[in-house]
Design an enzyme around this catalytic site. Structure first.
Site, mmCIF file in Angstrom:
data_model
loop_
_atom_site.group_PDB
_atom_site.id
_atom_site.type_symbol
_atom_site.label_atom_id
_atom_site.label_comp_id
_atom_site.label_asym_id
_atom_site.label_seq_id
_atom_site.Cartn_x
_atom_site.Cartn_y
_atom_site.Cartn_z
ATOM 1 N N CYS A 1 0.823 -1.206 0.000
ATOM 2 C CA CYS A 1 0.000 0.000 0.000
ATOM 3 C C CYS A 1 0.863 1.264 0.000
ATOM 4 C CB CYS A 1 -0.914 -0.008 1.222
ATOM 5 S SG CYS A 1 -2.402 0.987 1.019
ATOM 6 N N ASP B 1 -5.591 -3.222 11.092
ATOM 7 C CA ASP B 1 -4.450 -2.313 11.165
ATOM 8 C C ASP B 1 -4.262 -1.882 12.613
ATOM 9 O OD1 ASP B 1 -2.330 -0.776 10.364
ATOM 10 O OD2 ASP B 1 -3.473 0.604 9.124
#
Length: 216
Positions: free
Chosen positions: A6, A130
């Site tokens: 990412c 996350d």
């Protein structure tokens, strides 16, 4: 093992990372982020990617209209919701983007956060765990308390993120093994600076992951 890298901002790096083995690339569509890339730049990048590489736009607390517009302009194959979007919001987004993968990120602060996963698991395609940070949505370099993952068994595939690096990814995966665990997501752990990937670290990541199927 699905591997998503990412915070992609550069064309040459995106092609190299895809060639190394990444199945998904993430593009930050949050203007306040240091990794932000415009829809025009994303489109230029994704046009050069193999068709089998997923193209994920990362959004946070924005309008469905904006997500739909950016998705079309950027030629995205998936969207990741990284803010405080509700399950009802995910339902509405699905109506507008029926053929697009929807990933809901949960910033894990406690076991209570993991408990909310059941609500989203029936409404999205994929969950992403996350690390929680009070001021940042992602790319913090902080890890989740992996011990909390032992009983995490959502009803849909899920990815592990949060402070993963080539050095700790195998330990993280060992803790995450369980129902519907499908892969990992890295950003700051393979960077020189925000949005500038370290291809040496990315190569080391895939070398280490290869040990899962080809142990020495």
């Amino acid at each position: 093992m699905r591997v998503k890298i990412c915070g992609i901002t550069k064309l040459d790096q995106s092609r190299a990372i895809a060639a190394l083995g990444a199945q998904a690339l993430g593009f930050i569509c949050v203007p306040a982020s240091p990794r932000y890339v415009s829809p025009e730049t994303i489109r230029l990048i994704v046009e050069q990617l193999p068709e089998n590489v997923d193209r994920i736009g990362v959004f946070a607390d924005t309008t469905i209209e904006n997500i739909c517009q950016v998705t079309a302009e950027s030629n995205l194959s998936g969207v990741q919701l990284h803010g405080d979007e509700t399950a009802e919001y995910c339902d509405r987004l699905r109506e507008f983007l029926p053929g697009i993968e929807i990933i809901k990120a949960l910033r894990v602060k406690s076991h209570e956060t993991l408990a909310t996963a059941a609500i989203y698991a029936l409404r999205v395609d994929t969950l992403l765990l996350d690390a929680y940070h009070p001021a940042q949505l992602g790319g913090t370099g902080k890890t989740i308390d992996w011990m909390m993952l032992a009983e995490f068994k959502p009803a849909c595939p899920w990815l592990l993120a949060g402070g993963l690096t080539p050095d700790n990814v195998l330990s993280a995966i060992d803790r995450a093994k369980g129902k519907n665990f499908s892969g990992v997501d890295l950003s700051s752990g393979v960077e020189i600076a925000p949005g500038d990937k370290d291809l040496t670290k990315v190569a080391q990541l895939f070398a280490n992951l290869s040990l899962l199927t080809n142990p020495r």
